[in-house]
Motif scaffolding. Structure first.
Motif, PDB file in Angstrom:
ATOM      1  N   GLU A  46      48.190  52.730  47.033  1.00  0.00           N
ATOM      2  CA  GLU A  46      49.381  51.986  47.441  1.00  0.00           C
ATOM      3  C   GLU A  46      49.536  50.715  46.595  1.00  0.00           C
ATOM      4  OE1 GLU A  46      49.411  52.286  51.905  1.00  0.00           O
ATOM      5  OE2 GLU A  46      49.993  50.171  51.631  1.00  0.00           O
ATOM      6  N   ARG A  47      48.439  49.987  46.450  1.00  0.00           N
ATOM      7  CA  ARG A  47      48.477  48.718  45.702  1.00  0.00           C
ATOM      8  C   ARG A  47      48.788  48.951  44.223  1.00  0.00           C
ATOM      9  NH1 ARG A  47      48.711  46.827  50.089  1.00  0.00           N
ATOM     10  NH2 ARG A  47      47.310  45.292  51.035  1.00  0.00           N
ATOM     11  N   VAL A  48      48.182  49.976  43.645  1.00  0.00           N
ATOM     12  CA  VAL A  48      48.418  50.282  42.221  1.00  0.00           C
ATOM     13  C   VAL A  48      49.890  50.619  42.012  1.00  0.00           C
ATOM     14  CG1 VAL A  48      47.948  51.966  40.390  1.00  0.00           C
ATOM     15  CG2 VAL A  48      46.051  51.006  41.717  1.00  0.00           C
ATOM     16  N   ARG A  49      50.434  51.484  42.855  1.00  0.00           N
ATOM     17  CA  ARG A  49      51.821  51.920  42.671  1.00  0.00           C
ATOM     18  C   ARG A  49      52.804  50.795  42.986  1.00  0.00           C
ATOM     19  NH1 ARG A  49      51.587  57.046  41.049  1.00  0.00           N
ATOM     20  NH2 ARG A  49      50.016  58.435  41.944  1.00  0.00           N
ATOM     21  N   ALA A  50      52.478  49.957  43.970  1.00  0.00           N
ATOM     22  CA  ALA A  50      53.356  48.828  44.313  1.00  0.00           C
ATOM     23  C   ALA A  50      53.493  47.872  43.126  1.00  0.00           C
ATOM     24  CB  ALA A  50      52.816  48.087  45.534  1.00  0.00           C
ATOM     25  N   ALA A  51      52.474  47.832  42.274  1.00  0.00           N
ATOM     26  CA  ALA A  51      52.518  46.957  41.101  1.00  0.00           C
ATOM     27  C   ALA A  51      53.212  47.635  39.913  1.00  0.00           C
ATOM     28  CB  ALA A  51      51.094  46.542  40.719  1.00  0.00           C
ATOM     29  N   GLY A  52      53.715  48.841  40.139  1.00  0.00           N
ATOM     30  CA  GLY A  52      54.408  49.544  39.057  1.00  0.00           C
ATOM     31  C   GLY A  52      53.464  50.248  38.099  1.00  0.00           C
ATOM     32  N   ALA A  53      52.185  50.320  38.488  1.00  0.00           N
ATOM     33  CA  ALA A  53      51.175  50.976  37.650  1.00  0.00           C
ATOM     34  C   ALA A  53      50.870  52.373  38.204  1.00  0.00           C
ATOM     35  CB  ALA A  53      49.910  50.122  37.607  1.00  0.00           C
ATOM     36  N   GLU A  54      50.032  53.107  37.470  1.00  0.00           N
ATOM     37  CA  GLU A  54      49.604  54.434  37.925  1.00  0.00           C
ATOM     38  C   GLU A  54      48.097  54.467  38.026  1.00  0.00           C
ATOM     39  OE1 GLU A  54      50.790  57.593  35.204  1.00  0.00           O
ATOM     40  OE2 GLU A  54      52.540  56.340  34.754  1.00  0.00           O
ATOM     41  N   PRO A  55      47.576  55.214  39.020  1.00  0.00           N
ATOM     42  CA  PRO A  55      46.123  55.415  39.052  1.00  0.00           C
ATOM     43  C   PRO A  55      45.687  56.131  37.770  1.00  0.00           C
ATOM     44  CG  PRO A  55      47.160  56.215  41.081  1.00  0.00           C
ATOM     45  CD  PRO A  55      48.261  55.923  40.107  1.00  0.00           C
ATOM     46  N   ALA A  56      44.583  55.683  37.177  1.00  0.00           N
ATOM     47  CA  ALA A  56      44.137  56.282  35.917  1.00  0.00           C
ATOM     48  C   ALA A  56      43.219  57.481  36.141  1.00  0.00           C
ATOM     49  CB  ALA A  56      43.417  55.234  35.071  1.00  0.00           C
ATOM     50  N   PHE A  57      42.557  57.514  37.284  1.00  0.00           N
ATOM     51  CA  PHE A  57      41.584  58.591  37.507  1.00  0.00           C
ATOM     52  C   PHE A  57      42.235  59.821  38.127  1.00  0.00           C
ATOM     53  CE2 PHE A  57      38.007  55.232  38.391  1.00  0.00           C
ATOM     54  CZ  PHE A  57      38.113  54.781  37.083  1.00  0.00           C
ATOM     55  N   LYS A  58      43.286  59.591  38.921  1.00  0.00           N
ATOM     56  CA  LYS A  58      43.903  60.708  39.647  1.00  0.00           C
ATOM     57  C   LYS A  58      44.448  61.716  38.644  1.00  0.00           C
ATOM     58  CE  LYS A  58      46.279  61.415  43.961  1.00  0.00           C
ATOM     59  NZ  LYS A  58      46.940  60.773  45.095  1.00  0.00           N
ATOM     60  N   GLY A  59      43.931  62.958  38.704  1.00  0.00           N
ATOM     61  CA  GLY A  59      44.366  63.984  37.771  1.00  0.00           C
ATOM     62  C   GLY A  59      43.572  64.014  36.470  1.00  0.00           C
ATOM     63  N   TYR A  60      42.719  62.991  36.260  1.00  0.00           N
ATOM     64  CA  TYR A  60      41.910  62.944  35.022  1.00  0.00           C
ATOM     65  C   TYR A  60      40.845  64.033  35.093  1.00  0.00           C
ATOM     66  CZ  TYR A  60      39.179  60.873  31.196  1.00  0.00           C
ATOM     67  OH  TYR A  60      38.503  60.653  30.029  1.00  0.00           O
ATOM     68  N   HIS A  61      40.950  65.037  34.246  1.00  0.00           N
ATOM     69  CA  HIS A  61      40.088  66.229  34.326  1.00  0.00           C
ATOM     70  C   HIS A  61      40.068  66.798  35.740  1.00  0.00           C
ATOM     71  CE1 HIS A  61      38.636  65.784  30.227  1.00  0.00           C
ATOM     72  NE2 HIS A  61      38.378  64.520  30.474  1.00  0.00           N
ATOM     73  N   GLY A  62      41.171  66.596  36.478  1.00  0.00           N
ATOM     74  CA  GLY A  62      41.283  67.160  37.824  1.00  0.00           C
ATOM     75  C   GLY A  62      40.705  66.300  38.931  1.00  0.00           C
ATOM     76  N   PHE A  63      40.273  65.068  38.638  1.00  0.00           N
ATOM     77  CA  PHE A  63      39.746  64.209  39.713  1.00  0.00           C
ATOM     78  C   PHE A  63      40.883  63.934  40.707  1.00  0.00           C
ATOM     79  CE2 PHE A  63      38.372  60.308  41.829  1.00  0.00           C
ATOM     80  CZ  PHE A  63      37.068  60.661  42.174  1.00  0.00           C
ATOM     81  N   PRO A  64      40.579  64.045  42.032  1.00  0.00           N
ATOM     82  CA  PRO A  64      41.674  64.046  43.001  1.00  0.00           C
ATOM     83  C   PRO A  64      42.102  62.686  43.558  1.00  0.00           C
ATOM     84  CG  PRO A  64      39.634  64.667  44.078  1.00  0.00           C
ATOM     85  CD  PRO A  64      39.301  64.446  42.625  1.00  0.00           C
ATOM     86  N   ALA A  65      41.525  61.581  43.141  1.00  0.00           N
ATOM     87  CA  ALA A  65      41.784  60.336  43.867  1.00  0.00           C
ATOM     88  C   ALA A  65      41.963  59.136  42.932  1.00  0.00           C
ATOM     89  CB  ALA A  65      40.643  60.078  44.837  1.00  0.00           C
ATOM     90  N   THR A  66      42.349  58.011  43.539  1.00  0.00           N
ATOM     91  CA  THR A  66      42.588  56.767  42.790  1.00  0.00           C
ATOM     92  C   THR A  66      41.288  56.036  42.489  1.00  0.00           C
ATOM     93  OG1 THR A  66      44.790  56.522  43.720  1.00  0.00           O
ATOM     94  CG2 THR A  66      43.745  54.504  42.922  1.00  0.00           C
ATOM     95  N   ILE A  67      40.369  56.041  43.480  1.00  0.00           N
ATOM     96  CA  ILE A  67      39.055  55.414  43.260  1.00  0.00           C
ATOM     97  C   ILE A  67      37.970  56.483  43.237  1.00  0.00           C
ATOM     98  CG2 ILE A  67      39.701  53.210  44.351  1.00  0.00           C
ATOM     99  CD1 ILE A  67      38.011  54.142  46.837  1.00  0.00           C
ATOM    100  N   CYS A  68      36.856  56.153  42.608  1.00  0.00           N
ATOM    101  CA  CYS A  68      35.617  56.875  42.845  1.00  0.00           C
ATOM    102  C   CYS A  68      34.882  56.068  43.910  1.00  0.00           C
ATOM    103  CB  CYS A  68      34.760  56.956  41.593  1.00  0.00           C
ATOM    104  SG  CYS A  68      35.525  57.876  40.254  1.00  0.00           S
TER     105      CYS A  68
END
Ligand code: MG
Ligand code: MG
Length: 258
Positions: A46-68
């Motif tokens: 929520e915080r990442v997207r509210a700032a107009g940014a994108e999660p970097a890990f989500k979808g990275y080699h299929g990782f499913p989330a914003t944080i590890c």
């Protein structure tokens, strides 16, 4: 090839890395018994997207989330789940974001409520080792000086450096050259130059260094089941040392002694 960034690029990298640092500071303060790691992940996204940014890990080699979210003996790459945090846990939160084409990356390990003295010591030594690595960054020095400084501090305190994962250059991709091992020897390999941007990230086990990856294909755990901690900052090499792009909290500043 190791890229040296222009001032305009460094400004963009500072913006996204400070965003990551700010969100991680908030997550660090909020992590408490009763919350699930998925609760924390949802807030992070929520915080990442509210700032107009994108999660970097989500979808990275299929990782499913914003944080590890890596709990206790989990070293890195834990997948957020409905696991509830309990008093005495330690939680590593690693987060990356992308803004305006540039990436930020940082990690902290947080004590959940009151933890064992050995856990407190592990967190302190791991964060200190990150700053030893950061202090080794100067133009004309070598990339391997970073790992040598990290390793010396960790081993002097009786803990083990994880060797299976490394830090990295970062910029217009999440992972760029060079790889930054968290162990020595120093004094060899590529030289550090003004404008290089590096994510330095020691992972430290309280027991032995060996790790294995669980059947989910992501979560790395210590083989001996011992506690593990992880801290990460992104820095840019400057003419007289480096600037920590992700550092924002007074706690971090105090540890760095600057
Ligand atoms: Mg990271
Ligand atoms: Mg990283």
């Amino acid at each position: 090839m190791i890229v040296c960034r222009s001032q305009a690029e460094i400004d963009k990298l500072r913006t996204v890395n400070q965003l990551v640092g700010r969100i991680l500071s908030e997550l660090r303060q909020l992590a408490a018994p009763g919350l699930t790691t998925l609760d924390i992940d949802r807030l992070a996204e929520e915080r990442v997207r509210a700032a107009g940014a994108e999660p970097a890990f989500k979808g990275y080699h299929g990782f499913p989330a914003t944080i590890c979210a890596s709990v206790n003996e989990q070293v890195v790459h834990g997948i957020p789940s409905d696991r509830k945090l309990v008093e005495g846990d330690i939680l590593s939160i690693d987060m990356g974001a992308k803004l305006d084409g540039y990436y930020g990356d940082s990690a902290v390990t947080v004590a959940i409520g009151k933890v064992a003295p050995e856990a407190t010591r592990l967190l302190r030594v791991t964060e200190e080792s990150l700053f030893r690595g950061i202090e080794a960054v100067k133009p004309g020095g070598r990339v391997t000086d970073i790992g040598a400084a990290v390793q010396a501090h960790v081993e002097a305190n009786g803990f083990s450096i994880v060797r299976d994962f490394v830090g990295h250059g970062i910029g217009t991709s999440l992972h760029e050259e060079p790889q930054i091992a968290n162990y020595g020897p120093g004094g060899r390999g590529p030289r550090l130059s003004d404008g290089m941007v590096l994510a330095i990230e020691p992972m430290v086990n309280a027991g032995k260094a060996a790790v294995k990856v669980l059947s989910d294909g992501w979560t790395a755990v210590s083989r001996d089941g011992s506690l593990s901690a992880h801290f990460e900052h992104t820095v840019v090499v400057t003419p007289d040392g480096c600037e920590v792009l992700t550092r924002l909290t007074p706690q971090d500043a105090a540890l760095a002694g600057r």
